[in-house]
Write an enzyme that holds these catalytic residues in place. Structure first.
Site, PDB file in Angstrom:
ATOM      1  N   HIS A   1       2.008   8.796   4.688  1.00 20.22           N
ATOM      2  CA  HIS A   1       1.123   9.816   5.260  1.00 20.22           C
ATOM      3  C   HIS A   1       1.829  10.589   6.379  1.00 20.22           C
ATOM      4  O   HIS A   1       1.579  11.775   6.569  1.00 20.22           O
ATOM      5  CB  HIS A   1      -0.147   9.162   5.828  1.00 20.22           C
ATOM      6  CG  HIS A   1      -1.122   8.716   4.775  1.00 20.22           C
ATOM      7  ND1 HIS A   1      -1.824   9.605   3.977  1.00 20.22           N
ATOM      8  CD2 HIS A   1      -1.521   7.483   4.389  1.00 20.22           C
ATOM      9  CE1 HIS A   1      -2.610   8.919   3.155  1.00 20.22           C
ATOM     10  NE2 HIS A   1      -2.437   7.631   3.371  1.00 20.22           N
TER      11      HIS A   1
ATOM     12  N   SER B   1      -7.266   3.956  -1.273  1.00 15.65           N
ATOM     13  CA  SER B   1      -7.006   2.506  -1.251  1.00 15.65           C
ATOM     14  C   SER B   1      -8.262   1.683  -1.505  1.00 15.65           C
ATOM     15  O   SER B   1      -8.158   0.515  -1.869  1.00 15.65           O
ATOM     16  CB  SER B   1      -6.377   2.088   0.074  1.00 15.65           C
ATOM     17  OG  SER B   1      -5.089   2.629   0.161  1.00 15.65           O
TER      18      SER B   1
ATOM     19  N   ASP C   1       0.849  -1.192   0.000  1.00  9.33           N
ATOM     20  CA  ASP C   1       0.000   0.000   0.000  1.00  9.33           C
ATOM     21  C   ASP C   1       0.888   1.247   0.000  1.00  9.33           C
ATOM     22  O   ASP C   1       1.781   1.383   0.835  1.00  9.33           O
ATOM     23  CB  ASP C   1      -0.917  -0.013   1.233  1.00  9.33           C
ATOM     24  CG  ASP C   1      -2.106   0.935   1.079  1.00  9.33           C
ATOM     25  OD1 ASP C   1      -1.908   2.076   0.590  1.00  9.33           O
ATOM     26  OD2 ASP C   1      -3.226   0.539   1.455  1.00  9.33           O
TER      27      ASP C   1
ATOM     28  N   ASP D   1       2.194   2.744   3.299  1.00  7.43           N
ATOM     29  CA  ASP D   1       1.297   3.889   3.106  1.00  7.43           C
ATOM     30  C   ASP D   1       1.259   4.808   4.327  1.00  7.43           C
ATOM     31  O   ASP D   1       1.281   6.035   4.198  1.00  7.43           O
ATOM     32  CB  ASP D   1      -0.107   3.351   2.813  1.00  7.43           C
ATOM     33  CG  ASP D   1      -1.168   4.440   2.722  1.00  7.43           C
ATOM     34  OD1 ASP D   1      -1.082   5.259   1.784  1.00  7.43           O
ATOM     35  OD2 ASP D   1      -2.071   4.468   3.580  1.00  7.43           O
TER      36      ASP D   1
ATOM     37  N   GLU E   1      -0.865  -8.098   2.063  1.00 10.76           N
ATOM     38  CA  GLU E   1      -0.650  -6.655   1.986  1.00 10.76           C
ATOM     39  C   GLU E   1       0.416  -6.155   2.954  1.00 10.76           C
ATOM     40  O   GLU E   1       0.342  -6.412   4.156  1.00 10.76           O
ATOM     41  CB  GLU E   1      -1.952  -5.892   2.285  1.00 10.76           C
ATOM     42  CG  GLU E   1      -1.770  -4.393   2.059  1.00 10.76           C
ATOM     43  CD  GLU E   1      -2.858  -3.515   2.672  1.00 10.76           C
ATOM     44  OE1 GLU E   1      -3.611  -3.984   3.543  1.00 10.76           O
ATOM     45  OE2 GLU E   1      -2.929  -2.340   2.268  1.00 10.76           O
TER      46      GLU E   1
HETATM   47 MG    MG Z   1      -4.184  -0.762   2.662  1.00  8.99          MG
HETATM   48 ZN    ZN Z   2      -3.173   6.008   2.252  1.00 18.50          ZN
END
Ligand code: MG
Ligand code: ZN
Length: 327
Positions: free
Chosen positions: A248, A73, A32, A244, A239
């Site tokens: 962020h 996502s 991700d 991700d 995953e």
């Molecule tokens: Mg995700």
């Molecule tokens: Zn995100």
């Protein structure tokens, strides 16, 4: 897209008489927020090495959602799971308000065993894309109901509270009476039930830096052992969820540590496929996060100077790597 996928998976069902030995095993691995800069930074932080260098087939994916160049996502996960671009924040429902079927569900219908492994909660947008049809990714309790009613055979992820500390007082863990919901990874490995669930944390799991354990590679190894012992073919989605979250947070150490964990997990999948010529491994991302760039650095010690452009996602294309049968 969907037709091509189905014909690859089930050539006989599509009337293409082909010499295939047994049906394809599929391991889909989603980093991700894992754009090229995340891969590059993670590779440098890993002494300039990544197993992704061993993938013979590499492409690029356009990640935009139905109406937005910058996907989230949920739309990104649905595009991969169901083969259709939809609106952001929606799971498994297209712009005509039609429910979409995911590759996991198509595999279930064709006698596959299936699994979902994430280091976010199991109701988070990416894993949920493979079993849920919900108008908002934030409806975690509804998504939990849909997982409890799904046919997923093995799942590992956080978010237990959405199943047993609910506003409607239902206990979905009790309701899932055909799933052995175990309390520890040791119990997961020991269980020989046909369907097993493991909640790793009540809420979202912590980061690697904060001490998340066991590792994603251990979960994958244990699950592949189970799938390998069964006669049917399998579809498995794994995953690396928190690359991700590092994006962020605009936190390069968060990104690289999560990437290295994911990289080690990809290696497990790659080694499985090297020993099983009937397995396809696909590694990709739903989008890039942070608008990350590496702007300076030295080869000695691979120290990097990095910068971010956003605390959100970006619209850049992401790579797709594949190895094995039909890659
Ligand atoms: Mg995700
Ligand atoms: Zn995100």
């Amino acid at each position: 897209m969907k037709k091509i996928l189905i014909s690859l998976l089930f050539p006989l069902a599509m009337g293409q008489a082909q010499q295939t030995d047994s049906p394809l095993n599929i391991i889909l691995m989603i980093g991700d927020g894992m754009g090229l800069s995340q891969i590059s930074a993670g590779m440098y932080a890993n002494n300039n090495q990544t197993v992704l260098e061993d993938f013979p087939v590499i492409g690029l994916s356009k990640t935009h959602s139905k109406n937005n160049l910058v996907t989230d996502s949920a739309a990104g996960g649905t595009a991969m799971a169901c083969g259709e671009k939809i609106y952001n924040y929606v799971l498994g429902i297209n712009s005509k308000n039609e429910k979409l079927e995911s590759v996991l569900e198509i595999c279930e219908d064709n006698g596959y065993n299936t699994g979902l492994i994430a280091n976010s909660s199991i109701v988070h947008a990416t894993p949920a894309s493979f079993y849920a049809n919900v108008d908002s990714r934030k409806k975690y309790e509804e998504i939990a109901v849909q997982l409890s009613e799904s046919d997923v055979d093995y799942f590992i992820g956080g978010g237990k509270k959405h199943f047993n500390e609910r506003k409607d007082s239902r206990d979905l863990i009790k309701e899932m009476n055909t799933v052995d919901v175990v309390k520890s990874f040791r119990a997961y490995k020991k269980s020989d039930a046909k369907r097993i669930g493991l909640f790793t944390y009540d809420d979202e799991p912590p980061s690697i830096i904060e001490g998340r354990k066991p590792l994603l590679a251990d979960y994958l190894t244990a699950t592949l052992e189970k799938l390998d012992s069964r006669e049917e073919p399998f579809f498995l989605m794994v995953e690396g969820s928190q690359i991700d979250w590092g994006g962020h947070a605009n936190d390069i150490d968060y990104i690289t540590s999560e990437f290295i964990e994911f990289n080690n997990t990809i290696e497990v999948a790659m080694n499985y496929a090297k020993n099983d010529s009937n397995t396809l491994v696909i590694v990709t991302a739903d989008h890039e996060t942070g608008g990350l760039a590496i702007t300076m650095g030295k080869t000695e010690g691979f120290e990097m100077v990095t910068g971010f452009n956003t605390v959100g996602h970006s619209a850049t294309m992401v790579p797709v790597f594949s190895y094995g049968k039909f890659s």
